[in-house]
Scaffold this active site. Structure first.
Site: not given
Length: 522
Positions: A137, A286
């Protein structure tokens, strides 16, 4: 005044080298606790224990060490706010310039066999995440490091910037800190969800309470050259700290894995995991199987799968459910393949495969271990479902025709059904001798897939089995199958016109079995 660094790490990789550079090059002093303080002292580096700095002893068996205003005040103070500076002076708190923290190994702990709930709970870090978040922070005024991989980068930044890391560098470190705590909290929440609630988020049976929240995070494992196409960027992420699945696979040889390789490898893994009792092979293109077969030996299984559609097998992805032996390796080198995965590979086989150095050969011992859920991203959110890992149980199948299956026919029906489960819908599989003879995948209507599968099977359709992932809405597919010589059909049933298909099967002398379970795959 010397700079102050707070060092408190579980993973001590690189700690001493970092600390020595901080002292010798940048005049840092250290405060630390527990094992980190001991490691620094043993290395001959000066260190002040947190308890001595705060004036408060560690309590609760070390559970409370750094949760103190002198620690968090030094981390959170804004150096450009006069009131904050005054608070530091009035409370004799030194500002902290560097926080080096990583967390208790929670994920490593829960990955161990037989770990108990209390053991897991004890590895939930409290002080570490608090310091990580506080330092992240306040990145405008200090730097946070939470990964040993950052240490050298930080030192280089310090040398480059005369001991003052840039704001951009500090912000990137802060982001990494928040990502680290987020992933850590997610792992804890997921573990407690699995172990403390009687219901499950999702199940293959459709039972169980749906979780109100679902989080997914990962750590970058590898940047990929591109995605499905060259204009799409892509990356590979690992879930959890301990590598599992493909992240844990060993690549014996070959080029780097591509996005499409990994997608097809996972499709191959799902299919091959259906078969455990007998040597099996599958070849994927595929994400659809162009050949799947069982055999008395692994070599035979692969040869049968290859011959099922030798044209499509070119450039395919091969998965085997037994370690690769020399005979199978020899067959694998006879055509161009993208990848081969198996649970093992003997030394002679490795030497043979080395002749095809570009083929990616992977070892994945746990081929049957896969995700319990699947996620699909849509605009504005994502969809979550339980994985389709239902195990086929022939004792629950319903024979609905006058003809009944022999044991061998039932085994063939089961083989075709298992393969069909992993073919894109609308899916049709024709099989014989535990080998795919024709595969109809991804057609917009079922009869279209039937025709493709039968055309591919050709004369071999005589006396073969046909499997369908969904029900037949009309009897046209049954009649088309019978005309090609199909003798038995397995399908889920559930159509309002099931009786039409059953009647056609009886009229044409076919055997039909209903499984009661649909296997759509989109």
């Amino acid at each position: 005044m010397a700079r102050l660094a707070l060092l408190s790490v579980s993973n001590k990789t690189g700690l001493i080298d970092l600390a020595r550079s901080l002292v010798e090059e940048f005049d840092f002093e250290f405060i630390s606790s527990g094992g980190t303080a001991k490691a620094l002292k043993d290395a001959g580096l000066p260190v002040t224990k947190v308890a001595d700095y705060t004036g408060s002893p560690e309590i609760l068996g070390g559970r409370v060490k750094t949760l103190h205003p002198r620690i968090h005040g030094g981390i959170l103070a804004r150096r450009d706010v006069p009131e904050d500076v005054a608070d530091l002076e009035n409370n004799q708190i030194r500002p902290i310039d560097l926080v080096v923290v990583n967390l208790y190994p929670f994920e490593e702990t829960i990955a161990k066999q037989g770990v108990t709930l209390p053991e897991a709970i004890e590895q939930i870090d409290i002080g570490g995440p608090a310091m990580l978040r506080a330092a992240s922070k306040n990145f405008a005024h200090l730097t946070i490091l939470c990964d040993p991989a950052q240490y050298e980068e930080y030192l280089q930044e310090m040398r480059r910037s005369s001991g003052e890391p840039s704001l951009d560098f500090r912000q990137r470190c802060a982001l990494k800190g928040f990502l680290h705590t987020s992933s850590y909290d997610q792992a804890i929440a997921a573990y407690l969800s699995q172990n403390l609630t009687p219901s499950v988020p999702l199940s293959a049976s459709g039972e169980g309470e749906v979780s109100q929240e679902y989080n997914l995070s990962g750590k970058l494992l590898q940047s990929l050259r591109y995605g499905e196409n060259p204009h799409q960027s892509a990356a590979w992420y690992q879930t959890g700290t301990t590598p599992t699945g493909w992240a844990a696979a060993t690549k014996l040889q070959g080029k780097e894995l591509s996005y499409n390789n990994l997608v097809d490898l996972e499709a191959a893994r799902r299919i091959i995991s259906e078969f455990t009792d007998i040597p099996a092979a599958t070849i994927i293109k595929h994400t659809n199987p162009c050949g799947v077969a069982l055999g008395n030996t692994l070599q035979q299984a692969y040869q049968k799968a290859f011959n099922a559609d030798s044209v499509s097998a070119f450039g395919g992805i091969v998965a085997l459910n037994r370690p690769i032996d020399a005979e199978t390796a020899t067959e694998l080198t006879k055509t161009f393949l993208e990848c081969v995965v198996a649970p093992g590979c003997d030394g002679e086989a490795q030497e043979i495969l080395a002749a095809k150095s570009k083929v990616r050969v992977l070892i994945l011992p746990e081929l049957s271990s896969g995700p319990k859920e699947t996620v699909k991203v849509i605009a504005g959110g994502f969809l979550l479902q339980a994985s389709d890992d239902t195990v086929a149980d022939t004792s629950k199948w319903q024979v609905v025709t006058d003809k009944k299956p022999t044991d061998d026919e039932l085994a063939e029906l089961l083989f075709a059904w298992k393969v069909c489960k992993h073919v894109k819908s609308n899916a049709i599989v024709v099989s014989g001798d535990r080998t795919t003879l024709g595969v109809g995948a991804g057609q917009m209507n079922r009869v279209g897939s039937v025709k493709i599968a039968l055309e591919q099977a050709g004369e071999k359709a005589q006396g073969a089995i046909l499997a369908s992932d969904g029900f037949f809405p009309f009897d046209d597919s049954v009649r088309t199958a019978a005309a090609a010589g199909i003798k038995a059909i397995v399908q889920p049933g559930g159509s309002l016109r099931d009786q039409d298909s059953i009647q056609a099967a009886n009229e044409l002398g076919l055997l039909m079995v209903l499984t009661g379970i649909r296997h759509f795959l989109h």
